[in-house]
Write an enzyme that holds these catalytic residues in place. Structure first.
Site, mmCIF file in Angstrom:
data_model
loop_
_atom_site.group_PDB
_atom_site.id
_atom_site.type_symbol
_atom_site.label_atom_id
_atom_site.label_comp_id
_atom_site.label_asym_id
_atom_site.label_seq_id
_atom_site.Cartn_x
_atom_site.Cartn_y
_atom_site.Cartn_z
ATOM 1 C CB ILE A 200 -4.508 4.546 -0.152
ATOM 2 C CG1 ILE A 200 -5.064 3.401 0.267
ATOM 3 C CG2 ILE A 200 -4.790 5.709 0.716
ATOM 4 C CD1 ILE A 200 -6.773 3.417 0.477
ATOM 5 C CG HIS A 201 -3.780 8.511 -5.401
ATOM 6 N ND1 HIS A 201 -4.672 7.589 -5.795
ATOM 7 C CD2 HIS A 201 -3.761 9.745 -6.023
ATOM 8 C CE1 HIS A 201 -5.185 8.063 -6.863
ATOM 9 N NE2 HIS A 201 -4.599 9.384 -6.858
#
Ligand code: UD1
Length: 353
Positions: A200-201
């Site tokens: 997740i970024h």
């Protein structure tokens, strides 16, 4: 012929690898690293593992807000382009490094080629969407990864400058998958087939604490261990918001190098991500993917049933992740693993006017 590649962020190093190999003996290849990604695990390890020559120039621009970061690259690239006077500037994907190099090249009247042209999310909140649209419209040669991308380019009046080459990430993925086959799983504490792999970024997922909490809560509640490869952006924001990345099923470790990432994804029971590249890699490895985004550029992965888009704030992530396996498919929407050779063919054979 001299071709100058500009890269700066992790997914661009992966795309650069097959291009650098395909250039050998066919063109002089100059590699310029903007320094957008600079950690060992976010940059150097990719050059080493994928056999990419050291960059000829590193601008060491580092992190910053969009304007400051892009402007520093633009200012740094101009004298480099002047010194090397390339026949083509080749830019990759959709990051701030892509846009900066595109603007620098067109202002200097240098022919510009865009690799991975024509992808669209149609989500104007994403910095990547601005970057790719602006770059496509500036470029002289548009190297598209898929028929869907070709259609988007035609729709925007860019058909004459577009060439369908296939996806270079498919080239490197297939080669790496074969190289790591049979090696032990590069993860501690989990068994092959009995864990999920997650990344997740994206700013839309990390920057708002309410949303990030919903995402982490739903990952922590999954039925199998979730190995979360924590991008520095995620670590920094989780810490800032006081959120733990180690709870319930969730266990965070540092980002993996590319061969280890491919081995881990291939051995996982499913991928949960907001990364564009990893969605497609999961599909190519035939591992089901659940994508925490409202839309995707890689629509074929969804149409073929291997990817599902979920909003954990309003939908049940767990139900999506444990869904039955989709129907097997031998579709190859992203090409045959020889895209890089076609890219070099197009660059060597086509002169922009
Ligand atoms: C960038 C790209 C994104 C791509 C992603 C892959 C843009 C607009 N976005 O996003 O499309 O999917 O790379 O990783 O170009 N940081 C470090 N060390 C590093 C790199 C980053 O600590 O080596 C931290 C910095 O605190 C920085 C933050 O991560 O503020 C974000 O980095 P940045 O390059 O701005 O964007 P990404 O989120 O990595």
């Amino acid at each position: 012929m001299r071709i100058l590649s500009v890269v700066g962020a992790r997914p661009q190093f992966v795309k650069l690898a097959p291009i650098a190999h395909a250039m050998a003996g066919r063109a002089e290849h100059v590699i310029v690293h903007t320094g957008q990604h600079y950690d060992e695990a976010m940059s150097d390890v990719f050059f080493r593992d994928l056999g990419i020559p050291e960059p000829d120039v590193n601008l060491e621009v580092g992190s910053g807000r969009h304007g400051a970061q892009t402007a520093a690259m633009l200012a740094g690239l101009e004298p480099v382009f002047e010194e090397y006077a390339p026949d083509w500037v080749l830019v990759y994907g959709d990051t701030n490094s892509t846009l900066a190099a595109a603007v620098a090249a067109v202002k200097m009247h240098l022919p510009l080629a865009h690799l991975e042209a024509g992808l669209r999310s149609f989500n104007r909140r994403m910095p990547e969407e601005h970057n790719r649209v602006l770059t496509d419209h500036a470029a002289d040669l548009l190297l598209a990864p898929s028929e869907v991308a070709m259609r988007h380019l035609a729709h925007e009046g860019l058909a004459e400058r577009s060439v369908m080459v296939g996806d270079v990430m498919t080239d490197v993925l297939f080669a790496t998958r074969d190289a790591v086959a049979g090696e032990p799983l590069p993860l501690d504490g989990v068994e092959p087939g009995a864990f999920y792999l997650s990344t997740i970024h994206r700013p839309d997922n990390t920057d708002d604490p309410t949303r990030l909490t919903a995402i982490l809560d739903s990952l922590a509640s999954l039925d199998r261990p979730v190995v979360l490869l924590a991008h520095p952006r995620l670590r920094a924001l989780a810490e800032q918001h006081g959120l733990s990345l180690d709870r319930g099923a969730l266990h965070a470790i540092p980002p993996l190098a590319y061969p280890q990432l491919v081995a881990a994804a291939a051995a996982s029971a499913g991928v949960v991500t907001d990364s564009g590249g990893l969605q497609k890699e999961a599909f190519l490895l035939r591992v089901p993917c659940t994508t925490i985004r409202p839309e995707t550029e890689w629509v074929e992965t969804v149409e073929l049933g291997w990817n599902r888009l979920v909003d954990p704030e309003t939908q049940d992530l767990a139900a999506a992740v444990v869904r039955p396996l989709p129907a097997a498919t031998d579709a190859t929407p992203y090409g045959d693993g020889h895209a890089a050779r076609r890219v070099v063919d197009a660059l060597v054979g086509v002169q922009a006017d």
